[in-house]
Design a protein around this motif. Structure first.
Motif, PDB file in Angstrom:
ATOM      1  N   ARG A  94      38.747  40.767  43.432  1.00 19.49           N
ATOM      2  CA  ARG A  94      40.068  41.338  43.711  1.00 19.49           C
ATOM      3  C   ARG A  94      40.147  41.920  45.112  1.00 19.49           C
ATOM      4  N   LEU A  95      39.047  42.504  45.590  1.00 13.69           N
ATOM      5  CA  LEU A  95      39.053  43.180  46.884  1.00 13.69           C
ATOM      6  C   LEU A  95      38.794  42.254  48.062  1.00 13.69           C
ATOM      7  N   LYS A 154      32.472  43.242  35.467  1.00 15.16           N
ATOM      8  CA  LYS A 154      33.405  44.174  36.094  1.00 15.16           C
ATOM      9  C   LYS A 154      33.184  44.206  37.602  1.00 15.16           C
ATOM     10  N   ALA A 155      31.929  44.237  38.032  1.00 14.10           N
ATOM     11  CA  ALA A 155      31.620  44.285  39.460  1.00 14.10           C
ATOM     12  C   ALA A 155      32.077  43.006  40.155  1.00 14.10           C
ATOM     13  N   GLU A 156      31.839  41.865  39.520  1.00 14.47           N
ATOM     14  CA  GLU A 156      32.255  40.586  40.103  1.00 14.47           C
ATOM     15  C   GLU A 156      33.777  40.490  40.175  1.00 14.47           C
ATOM     16  N   GLU A 157      34.457  40.937  39.124  1.00 16.13           N
ATOM     17  CA  GLU A 157      35.921  40.910  39.115  1.00 16.13           C
ATOM     18  C   GLU A 157      36.482  41.847  40.184  1.00 16.13           C
ATOM     19  N   ARG A 158      35.871  43.023  40.328  1.00 11.37           N
ATOM     20  CA  ARG A 158      36.326  43.983  41.334  1.00 11.37           C
ATOM     21  C   ARG A 158      36.159  43.386  42.728  1.00 11.37           C
ATOM     22  N   ARG A 159      35.014  42.788  42.989  1.00  9.29           N
ATOM     23  CA  ARG A 159      34.758  42.185  44.300  1.00  9.29           C
ATOM     24  C   ARG A 159      35.753  41.050  44.558  1.00  9.29           C
ATOM     25  N   ASP A 174      29.112  45.155  32.729  1.00  2.57           N
ATOM     26  CA  ASP A 174      29.169  45.829  34.033  1.00  2.57           C
ATOM     27  C   ASP A 174      29.119  44.819  35.172  1.00  2.57           C
TER      28      ASP A 174
END
Length: 82
Positions: free
Chosen positions: A26-27, A19-24, A16
């Motif tokens: 990307r954004l 996933k949060a680090e990858e999402r950040r 998790d």
């Protein structure tokens, strides 16, 4: 050998977090570091008190999004004032 519930939970938290680090990543377009002088800080504090918005980053994000909704002439007029 079967994993314990603790091991499975730890692995899930690690997934998790990734996933949060990858999402950040990307954004995130860029980070902004700004020196704020006392007069500006006073204005920010007043806006925070009036609006009830506690976080400066939230306040700035909302302000930018709302300002961007102005038409070109209104935007120029708004930002022409010091």
């Amino acid at each position: 050998m079967a994993k314990s519930a603790t091991e499975r939970k730890r692995e899930q938290r690690e997934r998790d977090k990734l996933k949060a680090e990858e999402r950040r990543a990307r954004l995130l377009a860029y980070s902004l570091k700004v020196d704020v002088y006392q007069g500006t800080a006073d204005h920010v504090e007043r806006i925070k008190q009036v609006t009830g918005i506690d976080e400066v980053h939230d306040l700035l994000t909302r302000a930018i999004h709302n300002i961007s909704r102005l038409d070109d002439d209104a935007l120029l007029a708004f930002l022409a004032e010091p």
